[in-house]
Design an enzyme around this catalytic site. Sequence first.
Site, short mmCIF file in Angstrom:
data_model
loop_
_atom_site.label_atom_id
_atom_site.label_comp_id
_atom_site.label_asym_id
_atom_site.label_seq_id
_atom_site.Cartn_x
_atom_site.Cartn_y
_atom_site.Cartn_z
CE1 TYR A 7 72.56 -3.15 -47.09
CE2 TYR A 7 74.59 -2.98 -48.31
CZ TYR A 7 73.87 -2.71 -47.19
OH TYR A 7 74.43 -2.01 -46.16
CE LYS A 46 71.35 -9.25 -32.65
NZ LYS A 46 72.03 -8.82 -31.42
CG ASP A 66 75.04 -7.49 -30.61
OD1 ASP A 66 75.49 -8.51 -31.17
OD2 ASP A 66 74.17 -7.54 -29.72
CG ASP A 118 77.84 -1.16 -46.11
OD1 ASP A 118 78.88 -0.50 -46.16
OD2 ASP A 118 76.77 -0.78 -46.61
CG ASP A 121 82.04 2.64 -43.73
OD1 ASP A 121 82.65 1.99 -44.61
OD2 ASP A 121 81.32 3.62 -43.98
#
Length: 356
Positions: free
Chosen positions: A140, A191, A223, A247, A251
Amino acid sequence: MHKIVVFPGDGIGPEVTAQAMRVLSRVAKLQKLDFQTEEALAGGASIDQHGVPLTPEALLKAQNSDAVFLGAVGGPKWDNLPSDKRPEKGLLGLRKGLNAFANLRPVKMFPQLESRSPLKQEIVKGLDFLILRELVSGVYFGTPRGIEKLSNGEERGFNTMAYTTSEITRIVKMAFELSRKRRKKVTSVDKANVLEVSQLWRKVVIEVAKGYPDVELHHRYVDDCAMQLIREPKQFDVIVTSNLFGDILSDESAMLTGSIGMLPSASVGDKVAMYEPVHGSAPDIAGKDMGNPLATILSVAMMLEYSFHQSQAARAVERAVEQVLQEGYRTADIYSDGTTRVSCSKMGDLVTERIH
Ligand code: NAD
């Protein structure tokens, strides 16, 4: 006296923040705590007034406070602005300006809401874990970033996902420290099978873990973690991860509890921490007095706990929320047959009245 700067923001932000501030006043009065609150503009509200999502003056106000409280920013009205003028930039600017590098998102299942979870009751019953998301670095913020024109007439968009050793170390240390107050289990999410930035992340995690031999450490690819959160979420205690992965996973985790309207968060940094609900500005229900204010009210509890070390006051707020749920009151997002549907402001009334 504690100085709190409040950014109500956009959409349902001002509606839910108003209820949270009523709860804060009530608990302050009963516990004889002295808070001074001052409002400031961020996001779309600031764009409308000043042409930018966060003014240097508003940021300075936040930096000079004892805590920052935010509703939510953003909405369709500002969606077509260039990315550096969008409301979300105001939020990122606040987080960066406060150096709030760690976002704490507790994910807790209230027994009264188990039936609201889209997962089977036995999977979510008693669920209680913490997501620690790195907040001021990663993709970001990484540079270079942009959209460039290629010679063949195509456009190419690009961002940079980067972390330094020290940025990883400070958030991972915090994860281990927090886990010691919980069930002493840290899951680091990366990852590393594909990304070099994740390979460094994992290396640093393993190094930091040597200082915490009493804490169990697990690594999971992002994942796989996304899948495990649905398959067996109770395996987690503290999840620590980068900005982007955190992030998304937070959620996903929010939905395990039935509604994103229930989850509070704290963004902790060098000195001044910021508190806000996990959800956004919910433009689809803004202005209708329909939003669930409980995530924002529970963010008040986190502020009392982490910034002001008032555990008793924090528990009083949490108890009042539980009591209201126990009595069967629900906003639309958590409503089910046999419960009493109430508005945002009524929910604020009910919680405020039950604080003692
Ligand atoms: P959102 O969280 O605002 O809404 C997602 C869905 O959840 C909507 O259907 C909404 O009605 C519902 N919802 C959210 N909070 C609720 C609450 N308290 N009570 C009841 N229902 C609730 O996410 P989105 O739709 O992806 O984004 C809307 C806007 O908010 C966008 O502009 C986005 O950029 C912004 N946003 C801001 C923040 C923040 O300020 N921290 C976070 C996420 C999104």
